[in-house]
Design a protein around this motif. Structure first.
Motif, PDB file in Angstrom:
ATOM      1  N   GLN A  80       0.826  -1.198   0.000  1.00  0.00           N
ATOM      2  CA  GLN A  80       0.000   0.000   0.000  1.00  0.00           C
ATOM      3  C   GLN A  80       0.866   1.257   0.000  1.00  0.00           C
ATOM      4  OE1 GLN A  80      -3.196  -1.879   2.982  1.00  0.00           O
ATOM      5  NE2 GLN A  80      -3.723   0.200   2.425  1.00  0.00           N
ATOM      6  N   ARG A  81       1.975   1.206   0.741  1.00  0.00           N
ATOM      7  CA  ARG A  81       2.857   2.369   0.821  1.00  0.00           C
ATOM      8  C   ARG A  81       3.476   2.679  -0.542  1.00  0.00           C
ATOM      9  NH1 ARG A  81       7.671   3.344   5.312  1.00  0.00           N
ATOM     10  NH2 ARG A  81       8.228   5.452   4.634  1.00  0.00           N
ATOM     11  N   ASP A  82       3.933   1.627  -1.254  1.00  0.00           N
ATOM     12  CA  ASP A  82       4.509   1.829  -2.577  1.00  0.00           C
ATOM     13  C   ASP A  82       3.463   2.383  -3.542  1.00  0.00           C
ATOM     14  OD1 ASP A  82       7.022   1.009  -1.883  1.00  0.00           O
ATOM     15  OD2 ASP A  82       6.798  -1.038  -2.627  1.00  0.00           O
ATOM     16  N   MET A  83       2.246   1.882  -3.427  1.00  0.00           N
ATOM     17  CA  MET A  83       1.179   2.352  -4.313  1.00  0.00           C
ATOM     18  C   MET A  83       0.860   3.816  -4.021  1.00  0.00           C
ATOM     19  SD  MET A  83      -0.909   1.761  -6.788  1.00  0.00           S
ATOM     20  CE  MET A  83      -1.095  -0.006  -7.021  1.00  0.00           C
ATOM     21  N   GLU A  84       0.821   4.182  -2.772  1.00  0.00           N
ATOM     22  CA  GLU A  84       0.540   5.572  -2.409  1.00  0.00           C
ATOM     23  C   GLU A  84       1.603   6.503  -2.979  1.00  0.00           C
ATOM     24  OE1 GLU A  84       0.342   5.280   1.792  1.00  0.00           O
ATOM     25  OE2 GLU A  84      -1.754   4.587   1.823  1.00  0.00           O
ATOM     26  N   PHE A  85       2.879   6.090  -2.893  1.00  0.00           N
ATOM     27  CA  PHE A  85       3.952   6.921  -3.432  1.00  0.00           C
ATOM     28  C   PHE A  85       3.833   7.029  -4.950  1.00  0.00           C
ATOM     29  CE2 PHE A  85       8.254   7.522  -5.153  1.00  0.00           C
ATOM     30  CZ  PHE A  85       8.575   8.724  -4.538  1.00  0.00           C
ATOM     31  N   GLN A 125      -7.440   7.267  -2.270  1.00  0.00           N
ATOM     32  CA  GLN A 125      -7.395   6.248  -1.223  1.00  0.00           C
ATOM     33  C   GLN A 125      -6.845   4.940  -1.781  1.00  0.00           C
ATOM     34  OE1 GLN A 125     -11.180   5.575   0.609  1.00  0.00           O
ATOM     35  NE2 GLN A 125     -10.418   4.023   2.044  1.00  0.00           N
ATOM     36  N   VAL A 126      -6.007   4.255  -0.991  1.00  0.00           N
ATOM     37  CA  VAL A 126      -5.437   2.971  -1.407  1.00  0.00           C
ATOM     38  C   VAL A 126      -5.843   1.893  -0.425  1.00  0.00           C
ATOM     39  CG1 VAL A 126      -3.317   1.672  -1.866  1.00  0.00           C
ATOM     40  CG2 VAL A 126      -3.472   4.094  -2.518  1.00  0.00           C
ATOM     41  N   ASN A 127      -6.388   0.795  -0.952  1.00  0.00           N
ATOM     42  CA  ASN A 127      -6.776  -0.344  -0.122  1.00  0.00           C
ATOM     43  C   ASN A 127      -6.214  -1.620  -0.730  1.00  0.00           C
ATOM     44  OD1 ASN A 127      -8.539   0.945   1.898  1.00  0.00           O
ATOM     45  ND2 ASN A 127      -9.792   1.459   0.110  1.00  0.00           N
ATOM     46  N   LYS A 128      -6.087  -2.623   0.103  1.00  0.00           N
ATOM     47  CA  LYS A 128      -5.618  -3.930  -0.343  1.00  0.00           C
ATOM     48  C   LYS A 128      -6.792  -4.893  -0.317  1.00  0.00           C
ATOM     49  CE  LYS A 128      -2.531  -7.267  -1.144  1.00  0.00           C
ATOM     50  NZ  LYS A 128      -1.690  -7.363  -2.364  1.00  0.00           N
ATOM     51  N   SER A 129      -6.879  -5.758  -1.324  1.00  0.00           N
ATOM     52  CA  SER A 129      -7.936  -6.772  -1.345  1.00  0.00           C
ATOM     53  C   SER A 129      -7.907  -7.575  -0.059  1.00  0.00           C
ATOM     54  CB  SER A 129      -7.716  -7.694  -2.541  1.00  0.00           C
ATOM     55  OG  SER A 129      -8.534  -8.856  -2.434  1.00  0.00           O
ATOM     56  N   GLN A 130      -9.105  -7.899   0.417  1.00  0.00           N
ATOM     57  CA  GLN A 130      -9.215  -8.714   1.625  1.00  0.00           C
ATOM     58  C   GLN A 130      -9.151 -10.197   1.316  1.00  0.00           C
ATOM     59  OE1 GLN A 130      -9.363  -7.216   4.817  1.00  0.00           O
ATOM     60  NE2 GLN A 130      -8.789  -5.552   3.423  1.00  0.00           N
ATOM     61  N   GLY A 131      -9.048 -10.521   0.038  1.00  0.00           N
ATOM     62  CA  GLY A 131      -9.025 -11.925  -0.355  1.00  0.00           C
ATOM     63  C   GLY A 131      -7.725 -12.611   0.003  1.00  0.00           C
ATOM     64  N   THR A 132      -7.823 -13.904   0.286  1.00  0.00           N
ATOM     65  CA  THR A 132      -6.644 -14.723   0.569  1.00  0.00           C
ATOM     66  C   THR A 132      -6.354 -15.624  -0.615  1.00  0.00           C
ATOM     67  OG1 THR A 132      -8.088 -16.351   1.647  1.00  0.00           O
ATOM     68  CG2 THR A 132      -7.028 -14.710   3.059  1.00  0.00           C
ATOM     69  N   TYR A 133      -6.908 -15.252  -1.755  1.00  0.00           N
ATOM     70  CA  TYR A 133      -6.745 -16.013  -2.990  1.00  0.00           C
ATOM     71  C   TYR A 133      -5.289 -15.998  -3.434  1.00  0.00           C
ATOM     72  CZ  TYR A 133      -7.161 -16.840  -8.064  1.00  0.00           C
ATOM     73  OH  TYR A 133      -7.024 -17.322  -9.342  1.00  0.00           O
ATOM     74  N   ARG A 134      -4.718 -17.162  -3.600  1.00  0.00           N
ATOM     75  CA  ARG A 134      -3.331 -17.279  -4.021  1.00  0.00           C
ATOM     76  C   ARG A 134      -3.177 -18.237  -5.213  1.00  0.00           C
ATOM     77  NH1 ARG A 134      -3.018 -13.300  -1.789  1.00  0.00           N
ATOM     78  NH2 ARG A 134      -1.716 -12.660  -0.052  1.00  0.00           N
TER      79      ARG A 134
END
Length: 311
Positions: free
Chosen positions: A286-291, A302-311
């Motif tokens: 998220q920090r890299d995306m914000e920069f 606003q930057v968010n990360k998916s809540q999915g655990t899909y791998r």
């Protein structure tokens, strides 16, 4: 409200760097039933409607001629080999973290979803038809209800039959006093074909907003441009908020050339892009995306990360 465009990381970078989104020819969609979904309804609807027409209608337009009209304009609008019109679309979802969207449109979850301000999108597409003419630009929510879809088709076919019935009645009254009935008949058939063309254009436009209920979870909304093919190349459509449609061109996908048009939103970039959701398999923090976003002038995004655990 925010709507989301899921894409690979390469596309994500290109969209934000160039402040532009690509609308592609819907007849080249990956969905095999795209556009043609409506055909399930109108063929049966036309058949039923003809059975209920007046004796005058049947006397003037035989079943074979009627089917010929339907086939002619179905090809003109729905068959890529004959179509004289193009519908360009780009898709958004009301859902910001949906597994099927990550899998289908965002490089199997390695990409991102760009959040667009829906109110700004609505302002952009609220443009006078005289300004965009001959194009028609719209922002439309997709219908997944078969009952709603059938009713739309029913009303269009009903209006077509009513228009022709009225035309035939007036023509009969007029021809009784006319000297050259042959000229009247030719003019009548021309007018009937014009009615078919207008109503098939409505059917074609409505078809873009109809999808199989199977895709309901996508909660899709589309930005669309409809235009005759001969007016596409070399032109520009100015929209509100300084946005525009331009650069009608082609790219290669799966051994075929796909036409597209660019939606340039440079002048309203900061107002339009409100959020970014990082895909579940994307390695960006998220920090890299914000920069990254601040380097593009999107410091309030606003930057968010998916809540999915899909791998």
């Amino acid at each position: 409200m925010i709507v989301y465009h899921y894409c690979s990381l390469d596309s994500f970078n290109s969209i934000l760097k160039h402040r532009s989104l690509r609308l592609t020819n819907i007849l080249k969609s990956n969905d095999s039933m795209e556009i043609s979904w409506i055909c399930r309804y109108y063929e049966a609807e036309f058949k039923k409607a003809y059975k209920n027409t007046s004796d005058l209608f049947k006397a003037c337009i035989s079943p074979e001629r009627f089917r010929g009209y339907v086939k002619l304009f179905a090809d003109e609008f729905f068959d890529e080999n004959y179509a004289d019109f193009r519908y360009y679309v780009t898709c958004f979802s009301y859902q910001n973290d949906l597994l099927s969207q990550w899998r289908g449109y965002a490089d199997d979850g390695r990409g991102a979803a760009i959040g667009f301000d829906l109110d700004v999108l609505k302002e952009i597409t609220t443009v006078s038809p005289e300004i965009s003419k001959p194009s028609i630009v719209s922002l439309h929510k997709i219908s997944y209800s078969e009952a709603e879809q059938r009713e739309v088709v029913h009303q269009i076919v009903k209006e077509l039959i009513a228009e022709i019935e009225e035309m035939l009645q007036k023509e009969r009254e007029y021809s009784e006093n006319a000297k050259n009935s042959q000229d009247c008949k030719i003019e009548l058939l021309d007018n009937v074909m014009s009615c078919f063309e207008r109503k098939f254009m409505e059917l074609f436009q409505e078809s873009v907003y109809m999808k199989n209920p199977f895709f309901r979870e996508e909660s899709e909304i589309r930005l669309c441009e409809f235009s005759p093919k001969q007016f596409l190349m070399g032109r520009e459509v100015k929209l509100s908020q300084g946005a525009r449609l331009h650069n009608y061109s082609y790219y290669v996908r799966e051994n075929q050339l796909i036409s597209y048009v660019d939606f340039d939103f440079s002048d309203c970039f900061e107002k339009l892009i409100r959020e970014v959701v990082i895909g579940p398999k994307c390695l960006m923090s998220q920090r890299d995306m914000e920069f990254y976003l601040t380097t593009l002038g999107l410091s309030d995004c606003q930057v968010n990360k998916s809540q999915g655990t899909y791998r």
